[in-house]
Write an enzyme that holds these catalytic residues in place. Structure first.
Site, PDB file in Angstrom:
ATOM      1  N   GLN A 112      40.442  -7.108  15.776  1.00 37.21           N
ATOM      2  CA  GLN A 112      40.688  -8.509  16.125  1.00 37.21           C
ATOM      3  C   GLN A 112      41.565  -8.597  17.367  1.00 37.21           C
ATOM      4  OE1 GLN A 112      42.243 -10.504  12.668  1.00 37.21           O
ATOM      5  NE2 GLN A 112      40.327 -10.286  11.523  1.00 37.21           N
ATOM      6  N   ASP A 172      38.215  -3.188   5.071  1.00 34.34           N
ATOM      7  CA  ASP A 172      37.915  -4.301   4.159  1.00 34.34           C
ATOM      8  C   ASP A 172      37.305  -3.831   2.840  1.00 34.34           C
ATOM      9  OD1 ASP A 172      38.885  -6.083   6.012  1.00 34.34           O
ATOM     10  OD2 ASP A 172      36.929  -6.516   6.885  1.00 34.34           O
ATOM     11  N   SER A 179      43.361  -2.397  15.514  1.00 30.17           N
ATOM     12  CA  SER A 179      42.888  -3.705  15.039  1.00 30.17           C
ATOM     13  C   SER A 179      41.793  -4.207  15.972  1.00 30.17           C
ATOM     14  CB  SER A 179      44.037  -4.715  15.010  1.00 30.17           C
ATOM     15  OG  SER A 179      43.509  -6.030  14.967  1.00 30.17           O
TER      16      SER A 179
HETATM   17  C1  S3P Z   1      37.698  -7.827  11.756  1.00 34.01           C
HETATM   18  C2  S3P Z   1      38.589  -6.816  11.872  1.00 34.01           C
HETATM   19  C3  S3P Z   1      39.449  -6.361  10.762  1.00 34.01           C
HETATM   20  C4  S3P Z   1      38.918  -6.811   9.413  1.00 34.01           C
HETATM   21  C5  S3P Z   1      38.487  -8.244   9.429  1.00 34.01           C
HETATM   22  C6  S3P Z   1      37.412  -8.498  10.468  1.00 34.01           C
HETATM   23  C7  S3P Z   1      36.928  -8.245  12.961  1.00 34.01           C
HETATM   24  O1  S3P Z   1      40.750  -6.892  10.942  1.00 34.01           O
HETATM   25  O2  S3P Z   1      39.885  -6.599   8.412  1.00 34.01           O
HETATM   26  O3  S3P Z   1      37.973  -8.639   8.156  1.00 34.01           O
HETATM   27  O4  S3P Z   1      35.910  -8.949  12.828  1.00 34.01           O
HETATM   28  O5  S3P Z   1      37.339  -7.866  14.065  1.00 34.01           O
HETATM   29  P1  S3P Z   1      41.827  -6.164  11.926  1.00 34.01           P
HETATM   30  O6  S3P Z   1      41.198  -6.051  13.221  1.00 34.01           O
HETATM   31  O7  S3P Z   1      43.004  -7.077  11.971  1.00 34.01           O
HETATM   32  O8  S3P Z   1      42.129  -4.871  11.264  1.00 34.01           O
END
Ligand code: S3P
Length: 435
Positions: free
Chosen positions: A176, A321, A174
């Site tokens: 994020q 996504d 992830s």
């Molecule tokens: C994102 C990471 C992804 C993605 C989200 C944006 C980011 O989520 O689905 O739309 O900007 O870091 P995850 O890191 O939870 O997979």
């Protein structure tokens, strides 16, 4: 709001995308804690833009929009007045991250390092998404974070400060979570290391490095030390996640040629291109260049004879996504497509496995839900019907593109969800069909 989309006889034209949502949010957040002023141009549009601007504004950062920006030559740019690593002020009210998981988790990483009290929350969907995945590592670094339901959901109440570096083995890929810990890490004593199980988008690492952070990357291990960032102008590339809808539309429509300009093609994001190519898509990547620290290109996509494929393992985070749009492509490809290892889709802005299967089935796709993905057998055509966005921008846009390809008329309830990342989507859709 209900929108009606009719099957289009031909798709033709050139698409200009909104700025990449992930890069935009990082450009605003990292420049807010940098020393100096920065201009960010081609910022993402929509509710997610509002979310990051309102969170950073609530922390005392001045961010102002300028038209016809002399410094960058852009039509619109945002001047961020960075206050350095210790320049944020305690918010006097709750920070609202709206629908944005990225804003919530990245801002929480920042709040974990601040010597004050703050609360961050968002809309109903956001308040149901797991936050324990950031609470656990940030608490281990020394932050005090409380959330609802056994410390797992927003609102999050955070009293931060005095963090120590940790080594964090990410249980799931992830970006994020990785970014949240790295942002905390540039404020912590000692070294903070994140070990990734599979590569997720690396925009944070690229931007931190370019802004002067002490960061090292060795395979899956990313380490940072306390750093002061230097402000950096960012020209945000077009959002490949927005491009995905037009790529799929062009490939599955029998009479289509679309040019999509200025698309970010960072390899950690470009899984949609690989997946479509593995399905036999007629896609050309042109004019590849670097804008700042990110690769960018123009893409031409044309009607293609697609066949089934498998999307699984390390390919999933690189296209996370774009999987609803890819499921639509698979619905009109010959043979069977399997999407596996994508359990994370269930905890996005909606349960995207359930919502994709429900939406595409209603138009006559042969698609089955699996615990971690979908099995899709291609059909000859989709038939217009009524469907619902499930309050999720990516589902609203997937169904709109399905409506363009289907016979007859498709009505999409909750179509306004597209405004979260792509308010200009409907205008572009009309412009491509009315020529
Ligand atoms: C994102 C990471 C992804 C993605 C989200 C944006 C980011 O989520 O689905 O739309 O900007 O870091 P995850 O890191 O939870 O997979």
């Amino acid at each position: 709001m209900i929108r009606t989309v009719r099957g289009a006889a031909r798709l033709e034209g050139t698409v200009t995308l909104p700025g990449d949502k992930s890069i935009s949010q990082r450009a605003i957040l990292l420049n807010s804690i940098a020393s100096g002023n920065a201009h960010v141009s081609n910022l993402c549009h929509g509710d997610d833009r509002a979310s990051i601007l309102s969170c950073m504004g609530g922390l005392g950062i001045s961010i102002t929009a300028h038209l016809n920006c002399a410094q960058t030559g852009a039509e619109e740019c945002f001047l961020v007045q960075g206050q350095g690593p210790d320049g944020l002020t305690e918010p006097d009210t709750v920070l609202n991250a709206g629908n944005s998981g990225t804003a919530t988790r990245l801002v929480a990483g920042l709040l974990a390092a601040q010597p004050f009290f703050s609360v961050v929350t968002g809309d109903e969907s956001l308040r149901s998404r797991p936050m324990d995945r950031i609470i656990t590592p940030l608490s281990e670094m020394g932050a005090h974070i409380l959330g609802r339901v056994d410390n797992s959901l927003a609102p999050l109440a955070i009293r931060g400060g005095n963090l120590s570096g940790i080594s964090f083995d990410q249980p799931i890929a992830s970006a994020q979570v990785k970014s949240s810990v790295l942002i905390a890490g540039i404020h912590a004593t000692g070294e903070t290391t994140v070990v990734q199980p599979a590569e997720s988008r690396d925009h944070t690492e690229r931007m931190m490095r370019a802004m002067g952070a002490d960061i090292t990357i060795a395979g899956p291990r990313i380490s940072v030390r306390r750093s002061t960032l230097s402000a950096m102008d960012v020209a945000v590339p077009g959002d490949i996640s927005g491009a995905a809808f037009w790529l799929v539309a062009a490939c599955v429509h029998p009479d289509a040629r679309l040019t999509i300009r200025n698309v970010g093609i960072n390899p950690t994001r470009a899984g949609v291109l690989d997946a479509l190519r593995s399905m036999g898509a007629n896609i050309q990547i042109k004019n590849v260049r670097e804008i700042g620290d990110e690769p960018v290109a123009d893409i031409v996509a044309e009607s293609s004879q697609l066949h089934g494929t498998e999307i699984a393992g390390d390919a999933v985070p690189r296209a996370i996504d774009e999987l609803p749009a890819l499921a639509l492509a698979a619905s009109l490809a010959s043979g069977t497509t399997t999407i596996r290892d994508a359990e994370e889709l269930r905890i996005k802005e909606s349960d995207r496995i359930m919502a994709t299967v429900a939406g595409l089935s209603s138009l006559g796709a042969d698609i089955e839900e699996r615990p971690g993905g979908m099995t899709i057998r291609g059909v000859d055509r989709l038939k217009g019907a009524s469907c619902d966005s499930a309050g999720d921008h990516r589902i609203a846009m997937t169904m709109a593109v399905a409506g363009l390809i289907a016979t007859g008329e498709t009505t999409i309830a909750g179509a306004e969800a597209a405004d979260v990342s792509y308010p200009g989507f409907w205008r572009t859709l009309n412009s491509l069909t009315s020529q």
